[in-house]
Design a protein around this motif. Structure first.
Motif, PDB file in Angstrom:
ATOM      1  N   ALA A   1       0.887  -1.275   0.055  1.00 40.46           N
ATOM      2  CA  ALA A   1      -0.186  -0.108   0.029  1.00 40.46           C
ATOM      3  C   ALA A   1       0.980   1.178  -0.114  1.00 40.46           C
ATOM      4  N   LEU A   2       1.969   1.187   0.627  1.00 37.59           N
ATOM      5  CA  LEU A   2       2.838   2.327   0.709  1.00 37.59           C
ATOM      6  C   LEU A   2       3.603   2.546  -0.365  1.00 37.59           C
TER       7      LEU A   2
ATOM      8  N   ASN B   1       3.694   6.326  -5.526  1.00 32.60           N
ATOM      9  CA  ASN B   1       3.765   6.705  -6.964  1.00 32.60           C
ATOM     10  C   ASN B   1       2.725   7.681  -7.374  1.00 32.60           C
ATOM     11  N   GLN B   2       1.635   7.995  -6.215  1.00 37.16           N
ATOM     12  CA  GLN B   2       0.538   8.875  -6.690  1.00 37.16           C
ATOM     13  C   GLN B   2       0.881  10.252  -6.222  1.00 37.16           C
ATOM     14  N   VAL B   3       1.680  10.593  -5.127  1.00 37.03           N
ATOM     15  CA  VAL B   3       2.236  11.858  -4.801  1.00 37.03           C
ATOM     16  C   VAL B   3       2.824  12.477  -5.819  1.00 37.03           C
ATOM     17  N   GLN B   4       2.408  13.837  -5.853  1.00 36.70           N
ATOM     18  CA  GLN B   4       2.641  14.699  -6.709  1.00 36.70           C
ATOM     19  C   GLN B   4       4.235  15.283  -6.462  1.00 36.70           C
TER      20      GLN B   4
ATOM     21  N   GLU C   1       6.454  17.116  -0.205  1.00 34.94           N
ATOM     22  CA  GLU C   1       5.193  17.214   0.814  1.00 34.94           C
ATOM     23  C   GLU C   1       5.089  16.193   1.609  1.00 34.94           C
ATOM     24  N   ARG C   2       4.734  16.510   2.961  1.00 36.50           N
ATOM     25  CA  ARG C   2       4.608  15.556   4.020  1.00 36.50           C
ATOM     26  C   ARG C   2       3.138  15.127   4.026  1.00 36.50           C
ATOM     27  N   SER C   3       2.957  13.954   3.285  1.00 39.42           N
ATOM     28  CA  SER C   3       1.541  13.764   2.971  1.00 39.42           C
ATOM     29  C   SER C   3       1.149  12.060   3.167  1.00 39.42           C
ATOM     30  N   LEU C   4       2.063  11.610   3.547  1.00 42.21           N
ATOM     31  CA  LEU C   4       1.932  10.048   4.022  1.00 42.21           C
ATOM     32  C   LEU C   4       2.247   9.669   5.293  1.00 42.21           C
ATOM     33  N   THR C   5       0.898   9.171   6.092  1.00 47.50           N
ATOM     34  CA  THR C   5       1.253   8.839   7.352  1.00 47.50           C
ATOM     35  C   THR C   5       1.497   7.397   7.449  1.00 47.50           C
ATOM     36  N   ILE C   6       2.753   7.193   8.124  1.00 49.70           N
ATOM     37  CA  ILE C   6       3.198   5.539   8.005  1.00 49.70           C
ATOM     38  C   ILE C   6       3.685   5.135   9.286  1.00 49.70           C
ATOM     39  N   PHE C   7       3.713   3.896   9.624  1.00 54.93           N
ATOM     40  CA  PHE C   7       4.111   3.165  10.842  1.00 54.93           C
ATOM     41  C   PHE C   7       5.600   2.935  10.604  1.00 54.93           C
ATOM     42  N   ILE C   8       6.661   3.498  11.424  1.00 55.75           N
ATOM     43  CA  ILE C   8       7.941   3.159  11.068  1.00 55.75           C
ATOM     44  C   ILE C   8       8.566   2.120  12.197  1.00 55.75           C
TER      45      ILE C   8
ATOM     46  N   LYS D   1       5.063   0.963   6.862  1.00 56.24           N
ATOM     47  CA  LYS D   1       3.916   0.465   6.521  1.00 56.24           C
ATOM     48  C   LYS D   1       2.954   1.633   6.418  1.00 56.24           C
ATOM     49  N   LEU D   2       2.034   1.962   5.514  1.00 62.17           N
ATOM     50  CA  LEU D   2       1.032   2.819   5.170  1.00 62.17           C
ATOM     51  C   LEU D   2      -0.016   3.019   6.278  1.00 62.17           C
ATOM     52  N   SER D   3      -0.185   3.778   6.924  1.00 62.16           N
ATOM     53  CA  SER D   3      -1.288   3.954   7.798  1.00 62.16           C
ATOM     54  C   SER D   3      -2.763   4.143   7.182  1.00 62.16           C
ATOM     55  N   GLN D   4      -3.549   3.446   7.287  1.00 64.22           N
ATOM     56  CA  GLN D   4      -4.830   3.628   6.660  1.00 64.22           C
ATOM     57  C   GLN D   4      -5.928   3.945   7.694  1.00 64.22           C
TER      58      GLN D   4
END
Length: 85
Positions: A9-10, A15-18, A22-29, A77-80
């Motif tokens: 998912a991440l 691939n979709q971020v322009q 930009e801080r646009s993805l919330t993730i688990f590290i 991992k992407l946070s959803q």
């Protein structure tokens, strides 16, 4: 970018971020014990403690790429958002 450390998912979201800055993805590290706290703080990760091995942060694709190359990163991992019933 070390794609082996990213969940599917991440990888798709990256691939979709322009704007890669930009801080646009919330993730688990998910880190190992020898995490570089200075690097994490420089990238904008907060709430870093000694005994915490899973962190949450909203990061840019460039920051995620930089983290994925670190030996002390287990995976990212992407946070959803949870769906409500």
């Amino acid at each position: 970018m070390n794609y082996q450390k990213l969940d599917a998912a991440l990888a798709m979201a990256l691939n979709q971020v322009q704007d890669p800055e930009e801080r646009s993805l919330t993730i688990f590290i998910h880190t190992k014990a020898d995490a570089d706290t200075a690097l994490l703080q420089n990238l904008g990760v907060s709430d870093i403690t000694e005994n915490k091995d899973v962190l949450t942060a909203t990061l840019s694709p460039n920051a995620i790429s930089q983290l994925s190359e670190q030996s002390w990163i287990q995976h990212l991992k992407l946070s959803q958002k949870l769906r409500s019933c």
